[in-house]
Design a protein around this motif. Structure first.
Motif, PDB file in Angstrom:
ATOM      1  N   PRO A  86       0.821  -1.225   0.000  1.00 13.90           N
ATOM      2  CA  PRO A  86       0.000   0.000   0.000  1.00 13.90           C
ATOM      3  C   PRO A  86       0.844   1.259   0.000  1.00 13.90           C
ATOM      4  O   PRO A  86       0.510   2.248  -0.667  1.00 13.90           O
ATOM      5  N   GLU A 122      -3.264  -6.504   1.564  1.00 18.69           N
ATOM      6  CA  GLU A 122      -3.725  -5.178   1.980  1.00 18.69           C
ATOM      7  C   GLU A 122      -3.479  -4.108   0.921  1.00 18.69           C
ATOM      8  O   GLU A 122      -3.975  -2.984   1.028  1.00 18.69           O
ATOM      9  N   LYS A 124      -4.288  -4.510  -2.339  1.00 15.43           N
ATOM     10  CA  LYS A 124      -5.276  -4.601  -3.418  1.00 15.43           C
ATOM     11  C   LYS A 124      -6.240  -3.418  -3.393  1.00 15.43           C
ATOM     12  O   LYS A 124      -6.563  -2.847  -4.440  1.00 15.43           O
ATOM     13  N   ASP A 125      -6.687  -3.035  -2.212  1.00 18.60           N
ATOM     14  CA  ASP A 125      -7.626  -1.912  -2.105  1.00 18.60           C
ATOM     15  C   ASP A 125      -7.009  -0.616  -2.623  1.00 18.60           C
ATOM     16  O   ASP A 125      -7.671   0.170  -3.297  1.00 18.60           O
ATOM     17  N   ASN A 126      -5.723  -0.394  -2.315  1.00 18.16           N
ATOM     18  CA  ASN A 126      -5.054   0.816  -2.800  1.00 18.16           C
ATOM     19  C   ASN A 126      -4.888   0.796  -4.314  1.00 18.16           C
ATOM     20  O   ASN A 126      -5.008   1.827  -4.984  1.00 18.16           O
ATOM     21  N   ILE A 128      -6.924  -0.622  -6.442  1.00 17.62           N
ATOM     22  CA  ILE A 128      -8.242  -0.357  -7.021  1.00 17.62           C
ATOM     23  C   ILE A 128      -8.670   1.094  -6.791  1.00 17.62           C
ATOM     24  O   ILE A 128      -9.228   1.736  -7.695  1.00 17.62           O
ATOM     25  N   LYS A 129      -8.386   1.613  -5.612  1.00 15.63           N
ATOM     26  CA  LYS A 129      -8.878   2.941  -5.238  1.00 15.63           C
ATOM     27  C   LYS A 129      -8.047   4.073  -5.823  1.00 15.63           C
ATOM     28  O   LYS A 129      -8.593   5.107  -6.246  1.00 15.63           O
ATOM     29  N   TYR A 130      -6.730   3.908  -5.869  1.00 11.83           N
ATOM     30  CA  TYR A 130      -5.858   5.025  -6.212  1.00 11.83           C
ATOM     31  C   TYR A 130      -5.190   4.919  -7.589  1.00 11.83           C
ATOM     32  O   TYR A 130      -4.994   5.922  -8.266  1.00 11.83           O
ATOM     33  N   ILE A 148      -9.802  -8.399  -9.058  1.00 19.14           N
ATOM     34  CA  ILE A 148     -10.227  -6.992  -8.958  1.00 19.14           C
ATOM     35  C   ILE A 148     -11.738  -6.873  -8.772  1.00 19.14           C
ATOM     36  O   ILE A 148     -12.220  -6.055  -7.991  1.00 19.14           O
TER      37      ILE A 148
END
Length: 202
Positions: A86, A122, A124-126, A128-130, A148
């Protein structure tokens, strides 16, 4: 630098065997006649049998590499590959926000062909989001596209459906690689008003 060549930048991990990562990107850049530059995010110990160890670089050295390249030889296009944590993802996004490259290619490297996890859970969310929303084009294989979106892919119709879902995250195009599916090798290009199939015998 050869002034007549288009400067291109890869931000990715180093593959000691030369088959992937920055080494493969630089070979491709050279083959298509561009001037390749690199920002290393991690060092891997790997060969044709698998990935045996990965060590991330600090976000400070990653950001400084990006800064000095853009300040001296601004790339016309940027490709992002292995970004495993992240912190690294956020550091890259913060740096690119200062330069806003027009063409950003995101290859969401998650798992090596030998099954080694190259993206921390942890992170993966970053991703997808950023990172994905900033992409001009994202190039997942079917396994990465499933990761995804959470949607299983078994055929070309599924690839189209999942590609549309990824488009909702923000990229302009999705080039989904279908090499993990059975049968002929099929890739698909998906955009808002685009759907093209690239098929060849395996």
């Amino acid at each position: 630098m050869e002034k007549y060549k288009v400067p291109t930048l890869t931000i990715a991990g180093s593959d000691s065997s030369g088959g992937a990562g920055i080494q493969a990107d630089l070979k491709t850049f050279s083959a298509i006649g561009t001037y390749g530059m690199s920002v290393i995010t991690a060092i891997t110990a790997q060969n044709t049998h698998g990935v045996f160890l990965v060590e991330d670089l600090s976000k400070e050295i990653i950001q400084k590499q990006i800064e000095v390249v853009f300040d001296d030889i601004p790339p016309k296009a940027v490709k992002i590959g292995m970004v495993s944590s992240p912190e690294i993802i956020k550091a890259i996004v913060e740096s690119l926000d200062n330069y806003n490259p027009k063409y950003l290619v995101v290859d969401p490297v998650m798992i090596s062909k030998s099954g080694y996890s190259l993206l921390k859970p942890e992170a993966k969310d970053n991703l997808i989001k950023y990172l994905i929303p900033k992409a001009y084009i994202i190039t997942p294989n079917t396994l990465e596209a499933e990761e995804i979106t959470g949607i299983k892919i078994d055929n070309v119709d599924d690839m189209k459906l999942v590609g549309k879902k990824i488009l909702e995250l923000g990229p302009k195009y999705v080039l989904m690689k279908g090499g993990h599916l059975d049968g002929d090798a099929v890739d698909v290009l998906i955009g808002k008003d685009t759907f093209e199939i690239y098929k060849s015998e395996r």
